[in-house]
Design a protein around this motif. Structure first.
Motif, mmCIF file in Angstrom:
data_model
loop_
_atom_site.group_PDB
_atom_site.id
_atom_site.type_symbol
_atom_site.label_atom_id
_atom_site.label_comp_id
_atom_site.label_asym_id
_atom_site.label_seq_id
_atom_site.Cartn_x
_atom_site.Cartn_y
_atom_site.Cartn_z
ATOM 1 N N LYS A 19 0.846 -1.183 -0.072
ATOM 2 C CA LYS A 19 -0.059 -0.130 -0.102
ATOM 3 C C LYS A 19 0.764 1.253 -0.107
ATOM 4 C CE LYS A 19 -3.769 -1.476 2.564
ATOM 5 N NZ LYS A 19 -4.313 -1.574 3.912
ATOM 6 N N ILE A 20 1.691 1.152 0.865
ATOM 7 C CA ILE A 20 2.875 2.392 1.057
ATOM 8 C C ILE A 20 3.383 2.773 -0.266
ATOM 9 C CG2 ILE A 20 4.862 3.385 2.238
ATOM 10 C CD1 ILE A 20 3.780 1.882 4.727
ATOM 11 N N LEU A 21 3.894 1.928 -0.939
ATOM 12 C CA LEU A 21 4.555 2.117 -2.222
ATOM 13 C C LEU A 21 3.606 2.489 -3.301
ATOM 14 C CD1 LEU A 21 6.967 -1.199 -2.228
ATOM 15 C CD2 LEU A 21 7.643 1.332 -2.108
ATOM 16 N N GLU A 22 2.592 2.032 -3.452
ATOM 17 C CA GLU A 22 1.438 2.463 -4.393
ATOM 18 C C GLU A 22 1.108 3.986 -4.117
ATOM 19 O OE1 GLU A 22 -1.950 -0.043 -4.315
ATOM 20 O OE2 GLU A 22 -0.766 -1.750 -4.672
ATOM 21 N N LEU A 23 0.796 4.265 -2.632
ATOM 22 C CA LEU A 23 0.603 5.399 -2.345
ATOM 23 C C LEU A 23 1.728 6.462 -2.632
ATOM 24 C CD1 LEU A 23 -1.342 4.889 0.996
ATOM 25 C CD2 LEU A 23 -2.413 5.759 -1.074
ATOM 26 N N VAL A 24 3.108 6.040 -2.365
ATOM 27 C CA VAL A 24 4.122 7.050 -2.757
ATOM 28 C C VAL A 24 4.138 7.158 -4.155
ATOM 29 C CG1 VAL A 24 6.625 6.698 -2.801
ATOM 30 C CG2 VAL A 24 5.424 6.468 -0.863
ATOM 31 N N GLU A 25 4.138 6.305 -4.766
ATOM 32 C CA GLU A 25 4.139 6.181 -6.448
ATOM 33 C C GLU A 25 3.196 7.427 -6.905
ATOM 34 O OE1 GLU A 25 4.820 4.176 -10.284
ATOM 35 O OE2 GLU A 25 5.454 3.620 -8.278
ATOM 36 N N GLN A 26 2.043 7.413 -6.087
ATOM 37 C CA GLN A 26 0.868 8.293 -6.564
ATOM 38 C C GLN A 26 1.151 9.477 -5.823
ATOM 39 O OE1 GLN A 26 -2.567 6.579 -5.478
ATOM 40 N NE2 GLN A 26 -2.101 4.586 -6.429
ATOM 41 N N LYS A 27 2.242 9.865 -5.137
ATOM 42 C CA LYS A 27 2.594 11.001 -4.344
ATOM 43 C C LYS A 27 1.639 11.461 -3.385
ATOM 44 C CE LYS A 27 5.827 12.264 -7.443
ATOM 45 N NZ LYS A 27 7.081 11.717 -7.412
ATOM 46 N N LYS A 28 0.867 10.593 -2.875
ATOM 47 C CA LYS A 28 -0.059 10.342 -1.913
ATOM 48 C C LYS A 28 0.674 10.337 -0.491
ATOM 49 C CE LYS A 28 -4.184 9.190 -4.512
ATOM 50 N NZ LYS A 28 -4.997 8.155 -5.025
ATOM 51 N N TYR A 29 1.385 11.121 -0.251
ATOM 52 C CA TYR A 29 2.554 11.068 0.809
ATOM 53 C C TYR A 29 1.769 10.994 2.267
ATOM 54 C CZ TYR A 29 6.173 11.627 -2.407
ATOM 55 O OH TYR A 29 7.085 11.300 -3.525
ATOM 56 N N PHE A 30 0.779 11.802 2.463
ATOM 57 C CA PHE A 30 0.085 11.885 3.777
ATOM 58 C C PHE A 30 -0.601 10.583 4.077
ATOM 59 C CE2 PHE A 30 1.007 16.372 3.377
ATOM 60 C CZ PHE A 30 1.064 16.640 4.575
#
Lengths: 467, 467
Positions: A19-30
Motif C-alpha cells: 500500500k505504502i509503495l503504491e501511495l508513494v508512487e501516486q505522491k499521496k504522501y500523507f
C-alpha cells in the motif's frame, strides 16, 4: 504446526509495504504516512528501509519528515546507518537537533559516531555544554568496549532513602523503560555500593530503607572490558542491566540487555565469518548486499593468498613423489579423498573446540583431556572409514588388496593426525591470547593436506615398495 | 588496557574454590559452606560444579544440603542437569519437594523434564492438583518451541483498574524480578488485549486508568512457534519479555529475555556445528568434555560417510583422466591447490550466505543479486590468484608457460564456479524449508572438488593437447 502471530505480523508488513509503495508512487504522501502509523517504531523503520530500496531515499526522507515528532526519534534510531546519514543531511539543522535530542543517549552516540564531524558539531551547537562534554567522553571510548555500549541514563538512589522516597524520585526522573528496572546506590565518592531492582521496590514496604534492600554482591564491568566478555556475563547471570565502573570503581553508566542482544549477533557473525576464512578488514559490519564486490574480494583474499603458500609445500611433496605416482598412477585417484577427509575431520574438531572456547565449555588447561579424547575419536572414525574403503577399493574399483591396504592404513593415520591438529591449534592460539576463530577452517585443511600426503606416500612405500 | 571487576571476580572464584576444596578435604563442611555463601547463586553453582569434578559428587551433595533453604533452590536451578539428577536422588523426598516448589516455574519444568518419571511423580505427590495439571501441560510442549520456554508467572491487570490499584495488585502478587516488568491486560475471554510496562505504571499518575496506558500494538508469539524465531524477535525488538498465546489468542504464558540468551547460545552452537559438518544425533546438548568418544564419533561420521560417496566420483574423474596425468605428471602437483582453493572459496560464500539467512540480512528472493555479486567476486579473486600463480609456476617451479596457463585459467573458472555453488546451495536449501546450516562446508568442498577436477582436465586438453 499451527502458525502464530509472527506470521500474521509478516503478512501485515507485506500488505502495508504494498500500500505504502503504491501511495508513494501516486505522491499521496500523507496517506502513506498514515499507513506507517499502524506499525511500531521497529517495523516502521523496516518499512522505510524497504521504501528506500524500492522507491529511493528521497521518498523515505519525505515520509520521515511527515512522521509525528514524538515517534520520529525512535524510528530514526532503528534505521540503518546509511539511511540515517542521508536523512540527517537532507533535513534542516533544527529538525536534526530535535531528533538527536529526543533519542536515548546510547542511540544518540551510535548515530553521532557515524556522522561526519562538521554535521555533528552543527547538531550539537545548541546542546548544553555539560551534555556536550559527556557526549565527547562517550565518543572517545574505543569501539567494542563496555564504554561504547553504556548509557548514563540510570537511576541513582541514596542508601538512606525509604522505598517511598525512592519511588517518588523515580517518578520525577521518569526515564526510559529498560533503564529504570535496576537502580544504583552510590557512596559520597560516587563509588558503586549496591543495586536494588524496581521490582523489589514495588513489592516492598513503603517505609523500608534502601540500605536494607540493596544487594551488595552485584556483578559489574569495567568501562574498558571487551564487549564479548560483557555479553557472556549477561548470558551467564541472566541480568537485565549491568553497571559499568571506571578504574576507581565509580559508576559511569549502565548497559542494558537489549543492546547486548545486538552485540551477541554481531560477535557471532564475526566468529562464524572468521571460521569460514573471511576477515572483515574494515570492520564495517555492513550487510552482505550493501558491501561492494571489491570489499568482498578484499575480505576473502587474505586467507586464500596465505593458503597459496601452503599449497606450494603440498605441491613440493607431490613433486618429490612423482616417481612413486608414475609407477602406480592409480594412487592419484585416492588423493582427493584422503586429503578431503583429513581436512573435514580436522575442521570438525576445530569447530567444536573453537565454539567450546567461546562458550567457556573448554579451556586451554583441558588440553590433555581433549588430546586423549580426539586421539580415540580419530582412531574410531579412521577404522570405520577404512573398513568402508577397503570394501570399495577391492570390490568396486577392483584394485589389488595392497593398494587398498595403503589407502586404509593411511586413512587411519590421517584422521588421527587431523583430529589432533584441528583440536590443538585453536587451544594454542587461545593460549597465546588471540581469537581462536582466526584459525579458520581453511587453514586447518591445508595443514592437514600436507600431513595427509606425507602419510599416504609413506604407506605406499611400506605396502607397495614404491618411492 | 586496564582490567576491571570481571577479572577480580574470577580471581575471587579461584581463591574461593581453593579454600573450599581444602576444607572439604579436611571434612570441615560447615566452614566450606560458609565460604560458598560469599558468592551469588550462579557463582555458587559454578563452584559446586568444580567441587563435583575435583572432589566427587558426594561432597557436592553434602555441601548442597548445608546451604540455607532460601538460597538452595536458586543454586539448584543453575547446576548442570547431571548434577541436579544426582543431588535429587541423593536427598530426601521432602527436601526435593521443597526445592522444586521454591524454583521459578520455567526452571522447575526444565528440571522435571530431565528426571526419571518415578522420581517426578514422587516429588509432585504433594503438589496441588491444579498446579500438577499445569506442569503436565508444560511438560508436553515439544522441545524447542515457545511453549517449552515460557512461564505462567505473569501479572494480569484489568483494563479498568487505576495505576494505584494495579501497583497494589503487583505488591500483593509479589513475584520474581524478570516476570513483573511487563504486565498483561486480558479481556473476559482471556484473550490478550494490551500490555503495560511496570516503568509506565511507576511514572504515571496514580489515578490514570490502565486502558489509557496500555499498548495494543504489542508483538506476541504462538505457543508452537520455533524458539529460534522467538529469539530473533527478541533481538529485533529489544523486549524484556514477550507474551505467548494459543491458537485462540488466549494468553498462556510469557517468555523472558534471560531465557532467550541461553536459547541464542544453544542455537548458535547448533548452527556452527552443523556448518562444521557435525550433527548432534541425540540433540543432547552435552558439553564437549562430558560426551563419550563413541557419541562424538557418531555425531561426526554421517557427513564423512556421505562424503566418501562423493569422493567415489572424484576418484572416477581422475581415473578417466589417468592417461592425461601420466603424460604430464607435473599436473598432479597442482591438483591439491586447485581443489583446495575451490573448496575454500566455496565455503567462504556459503558461510556468508548461511549467516546472512540466519540474521535475515539476505533472503532466497535475493538470489539473482547474490548470484551476480558472487560471479563478479569470483572473477576478481580468480584473476588475482591466477596472476600470483602464473608467476610462481613459471619462475619458481620452472614449468612451461602452457602448464601455467592451464592452471591459471582453470583457477579462474574453479573460483567462479565454487562461489556460485557455495552461495546458491544454501539459498535452495532454505527455499525448500530446511536449515541452510545443514549444508555443511564439507559438502560444499566435495561438490567443488569434482567441478575443479573437471575444469582442470578440460583446460589441460585445451592448452596442452593431452587427454
Amino acid at each position: 504446526m499451527p502458525e502464530g502471530q509472527t506470521l500474521d505480523r509478516e503478512e501485515l508488513m507485506t500488505e502495508g509495504l504494498q500500500k505504502i509503495l503504491e501511495l508513494v508512487e501516486q505522491k499521496k504522501y500523507f496517506r502513506a504516512r498514515d499507513e506507517l502509523l499502524h506499525f511500531n517504531a521497529v517495523d516502521t523503520a523496516e518499512l522505510l528501509e524497504e521504501v528506500t530500496e524500492q522507491a529511493g531515499i528521497d521518498n523515505t526522507v519525505i515520509l520521515f519528515r511527515l512522521l509525528p515528532k514524538d515517534i520520529s526519534a525512535s524510528v530514526f534510531a532503528e534505521l540503518p546507518p546509511d539511511d540515517q546519514i542521508k536523512i540527517i543531511t537532507a533535513i534542516t539543522v533544527r529538525e536534526a537537533e530535535f531528533i538527536v535530542q529526543e533519542m536515548d543517549f546510547d542511540d544518540k552516540i551510535d548515530v553521532l559516531e557515524e556522522l561526519p564531524a562538521n554535521v555533528v558539531s552543527r547538531i550539537l551547537e545548541k546542546t548544553p555544554k555539560s551534555e556536550r562534554k559527556l557526549i565527547n567522553t562517550y565518543l572517545n571510548y574505543p569501539d567494542n568496549c563496555a564504554g561504547s555500549l553504556m548509557t548514563p541514563d540510570y537511576i541513582s538512589l541514596s542508601k538512606d532513602w525509604t522505598v517511598r522516597e525512592a519511588l517518588e524520585h523515580i517518578k520525577r526522573e521518569g526515564m526510559d523503560a529498560e533503564t529504570i528496572y535496576t537502580c544504583y546506590v552510590k557512596d559520597a565518592g560516587r563509588k558503586l555500593i549496591g543495586i536494588v531492582s524496581l521490582s523489589t521496590l514495588v513489592v516492598s514496604d513503603d517505609d523500608e530503607r534502601i540500605k536494607n534492600l540493596m544487594h551488595t554482591d552485584f556483578v559489574c564491568e569495567n568501562v574498558y572490558d571487551d564487549q564479548e566478555d560483557v555479553a557472556s556475563d549477561f548470558t551467564k547471570y541472566g541480568f537485565l542491566a549491568l553497571p559499568v565502573v571506571d578504574n576507581e570503581f565509580r559508576l559511569v553508566g549502565i548497559i542494558t540487555v537489549d543492546d547486548i542482544l545486538d552485540v551477541i549477533e554481531e560477535e557471532t557473525t564475526e566468529d562464524i565469518e572468521r571460521m569460514g576464512g573471511i576477515i572483515d578488514l574494515d570492520d564495517s559490519g555492513k550487510d552482505y548486499l550493501d558491501m561492494s564486490v571489491l570489499q568482498h574480494a578484499k575480505n576473502r583474499l587474505p586467507w586464500l593468498i596465505i593458503l597459496m603458500i601452503a599449497y606450494v609445500f603440498t605441491g613440493m611433496i607431490i613433486t618429490s613423489f612423482e616417481g612413486t605416482l608414475s609407477q602406480v598412477i592409480s594412487l592419484v585417484a585416492y588423493m582427493p579423498m584422503l586429503m578431503g577427509t583429513g581436512g573435514n575431520t580436522g575442521s570438525q574438531a576445530a569447530t567444536l573446540i573453537i565454539r567450546g572456547l567461546a562458550t567457556e565449555e573448554v579451556e586451554p588447561k583441558d588440553f590433555l583431556r581433549i588430546l586423549w579424547k580426539e586421539v580415540r575419536i580419530g582412531f574410531t572414525i579412521g577404522v570405520v572409514l577404512s573398513i568402508i574403503n577397503f570394501a570399495r577399493i577391492c570390490l568396486f574399483d577392483r584394485e589389488s588388496p595392497m593398494v587398498a591396504l595403503t589407502v586404509c592404513t593411511a586413512m587411519i593415520g590421517i584422521v588421527m593426525f587431523a583430529k589432533i591438529i584441528g583440536s590443538m591449534i585453536p587451544l594454542i592460539v587461545k593460549k597465546v591470547g588471540l581469537d581462536p576463530a582466526l584459525i579458520a577452517n581453511p587453514a586447518i585443511s591445508s595443514v592437514s593436506d600436507a600431513v595427509a600426503l606425507s602419510i599416504y606416500f609413506m604407506m605406499a612405500h611400506v605396502f607397495l615398495g614404491v618411492g
